[in-house]
Design a protein around this motif. Structure first.
Motif, PDB file in Angstrom:
ATOM      1  N   GLU A  49       0.835  -1.201   0.000  1.00  0.00           N
ATOM      2  CA  GLU A  49       0.000   0.000   0.000  1.00  0.00           C
ATOM      3  C   GLU A  49       0.871   1.253   0.000  1.00  0.00           C
ATOM      4  N   PHE A  50       0.408   2.277  -0.696  1.00  0.00           N
ATOM      5  CA  PHE A  50       1.012   3.609  -0.618  1.00  0.00           C
ATOM      6  C   PHE A  50       0.112   4.400   0.324  1.00  0.00           C
ATOM      7  N   PHE A  51       0.578   4.592   1.555  1.00  0.00           N
ATOM      8  CA  PHE A  51      -0.235   5.145   2.631  1.00  0.00           C
ATOM      9  C   PHE A  51       0.299   6.517   3.018  1.00  0.00           C
ATOM     10  N   ALA A  52      -0.600   7.470   3.226  1.00  0.00           N
ATOM     11  CA  ALA A  52      -0.184   8.824   3.598  1.00  0.00           C
ATOM     12  C   ALA A  52      -0.707   9.202   4.976  1.00  0.00           C
ATOM     13  N   LEU A  53       0.168   9.819   5.772  1.00  0.00           N
ATOM     14  CA  LEU A  53      -0.207  10.432   7.047  1.00  0.00           C
ATOM     15  C   LEU A  53      -0.260  11.930   6.807  1.00  0.00           C
ATOM     16  N   ALA A 220      -1.377   8.677  -2.659  1.00  0.00           N
ATOM     17  CA  ALA A 220      -1.743   7.618  -1.717  1.00  0.00           C
ATOM     18  C   ALA A 220      -2.927   6.772  -2.171  1.00  0.00           C
ATOM     19  N   ASP A 221      -2.887   5.490  -1.802  1.00  0.00           N
ATOM     20  CA  ASP A 221      -4.062   4.626  -1.924  1.00  0.00           C
ATOM     21  C   ASP A 221      -5.072   4.993  -0.847  1.00  0.00           C
ATOM     22  N   ARG A 222      -4.569   5.229   0.371  1.00  0.00           N
ATOM     23  CA  ARG A 222      -5.417   5.698   1.475  1.00  0.00           C
ATOM     24  C   ARG A 222      -4.683   6.791   2.237  1.00  0.00           C
ATOM     25  N   ILE A 223      -5.475   7.609   2.914  1.00  0.00           N
ATOM     26  CA  ILE A 223      -4.941   8.728   3.690  1.00  0.00           C
ATOM     27  C   ILE A 223      -5.492   8.650   5.113  1.00  0.00           C
ATOM     28  N   ALA A 224      -4.616   8.850   6.096  1.00  0.00           N
ATOM     29  CA  ALA A 224      -5.051   9.006   7.485  1.00  0.00           C
ATOM     30  C   ALA A 224      -4.933  10.489   7.833  1.00  0.00           C
ATOM     31  N   ILE A 225      -6.056  11.114   8.161  1.00  0.00           N
ATOM     32  CA  ILE A 225      -6.058  12.516   8.582  1.00  0.00           C
ATOM     33  C   ILE A 225      -5.852  12.546  10.093  1.00  0.00           C
ATOM     34  N   LEU A 226      -4.796  13.236  10.537  1.00  0.00           N
ATOM     35  CA  LEU A 226      -4.467  13.286  11.961  1.00  0.00           C
ATOM     36  C   LEU A 226      -4.679  14.685  12.524  1.00  0.00           C
ATOM     37  N   ASP A 227      -5.069  14.732  13.786  1.00  0.00           N
ATOM     38  CA  ASP A 227      -5.185  16.000  14.496  1.00  0.00           C
ATOM     39  C   ASP A 227      -4.925  15.756  15.973  1.00  0.00           C
ATOM     40  N   LYS A 228      -3.964  16.456  16.525  1.00  0.00           N
ATOM     41  CA  LYS A 228      -3.633  16.365  17.954  1.00  0.00           C
ATOM     42  C   LYS A 228      -3.393  14.919  18.384  1.00  0.00           C
TER      43      LYS A 228
END
Length: 380
Positions: A49-53, A220-228
């Protein structure tokens, strides 16, 4: 079968109940003194997977990358790679390589020597090193620059050398921390596609950390959106953009218009919303919102049509305003339309032809309108 947005490839292991995650963050927390960088976070990544943070500075994305690489240990929770708990395993014993934003090339070494360095450290036979280095040079299209030093290369070429050095050891996972941040916009766009092609040709798992939304959406294939230090949403780029899970995600990814309101009525076909500025909204994408509940209706600028002529259907999803600002961007034109209550609505129109049949200018009266399936209701 309809889908949200375009499909880059048919690789979707996260939709297969039988597929096992390759990387798993299980209830991971990381504290630095009184500061909590990552807060009880759980996340899975699949092999190849090509995964993005993706997130703003300080959201915990680089901390996650460093813990996976072994430079930091979790305060609580565990990180698994191919079923193995990584706690206590030093960085050099993990099948993971990391490419830093600075590239960290050795200035006194040639391109080929930089690529060969890690292979020599591992004790690979000289003949095999030569073969592997030649393969990497071909892969990143730098064969004619093999004898040059880093200072003799452009920023994009140095980035390719760092990439070749990172994958030369055939790591199971390649971690990229803001890998394109030092490149100019045009070169950054070109390199995004090169990284995608390289990842698929090598069959490796890539995890990229970035604050650039367009970069994450492209690669990215999928993205994880992060906050705090927490995960706000994990989804494909199209799902994150077209079906955000919250107001935060809708506002963080791309441009969006948000209308506060109350669900006046709803049925199986959707909901009728009375917005606080008097606009009546009919939407097919009401989710689980019930009649009487306060909601936010989110709609992207390109989903709104702006015209000098009043639409035929003037009961719902229509409002009159005044052109407040215009930005001509070449491929599209962005309009800011101020409604009677002062609410400014952002719209964008593709410049598909060289001449507009409905030219609009500052201070013109204009009408905005959109279809019932153009936006989405957010309950939080």
């Amino acid at each position: 079968m309809k889908s949200l947005g375009s499909i880059r490839r048919s690789f979707t292991p996260w939709n297969d109940p039988a597929a096992k995650p390759y990387i798993a963050f299980e209830n991971v927390t990381k504290r630095f003194g009184d500061f909590t960088a990552v807060n009880n976070l759980s996340l899975t990544v699949f092999e190849r997977e090509f995964f993005a943070l993706l997130g703003a500075s300080g959201c915990g994305k680089s901390t996650l990358l460093r813990m996976l690489a072994g430079f930091d240990e979790p305060t609580a929770g565990r990180i698994l790679l191919d079923g193995q708990d990584l706690r206590g395993i030093p960085p050099y014993r993990r099948p993971v390589n990391m490419m830093f934003q600075s590239y960290a090339l050795f200035p006194h070494m040639t391109v080929e020597a930089n690529i060969a360095f890690g292979l020599k450290q591992e004790g690979m036979p000289k003949a095999e090193i030569g073969t592997r280095v030649a393969e990497m040079l071909r892969l990143v299209k730098l064969e004619q620059f093999a004898k040059r030093k880093p200072h003799q290369l452009s920023g994009g070429q140095r980035q390719r050398v760092a990439l070749a050095r990172s994958v030369a050891k055939r790591p199971k996972v390649l971690l990229l921390d803001e890998p394109l941040g030092a490149l100019d916009k045009k070169l950054r766009e070109e390199t995004q596609f090169e990284l995608m092609d390289l990842q698929q040709s090598l069959g490796l798992t890539f995890i990229v950390v970035t604050h650039d939304q367009e970069e994450a959406m492209t690669m990215a294939d999928r993205i994880a959106i992060l906050d705090k230090g927490e995960v706000m949403q994990v989804a494909t780029p199209a799902e994150v953009y077209e079906a955000p899970s919250s107001r935060f995600v809708a506002g963080f990814v791309g441009n969006v218009n948000m209308f506060e309101g109350t669900v006046a009525s709803r049925d199986d076909s959707g909901a009728r919303i009375a917005s606080s500025n008097g606009l009546t909204i009919m939407t097919k994408n009401a989710g689980a919102a019930s009649a009487g509940s306060p909601v936010v209706f989110a709609i992207r600028p390109e989903k709104i049509k702006v015209s000098s002529r009043k639409p035929a259907n003037d009961d719902v999803n229509v409002a009159e305003g005044e052109i407040y600002d215009i930005a001509y961007l070449g491929d599209m034109t962005v309009y800011h339309v101020k409604l009677a209550d002062g609410h400014v609505v952002k719209t964008s129109s593709l410049n598909a032809s060289r001449i507009s049949d409905d030219p609009l200018s500052w201070n013109d009266r204009a009408w905005i309108s959109f279809s019932p399936d153009a936006g989405v209701v957010l309950a939080k």
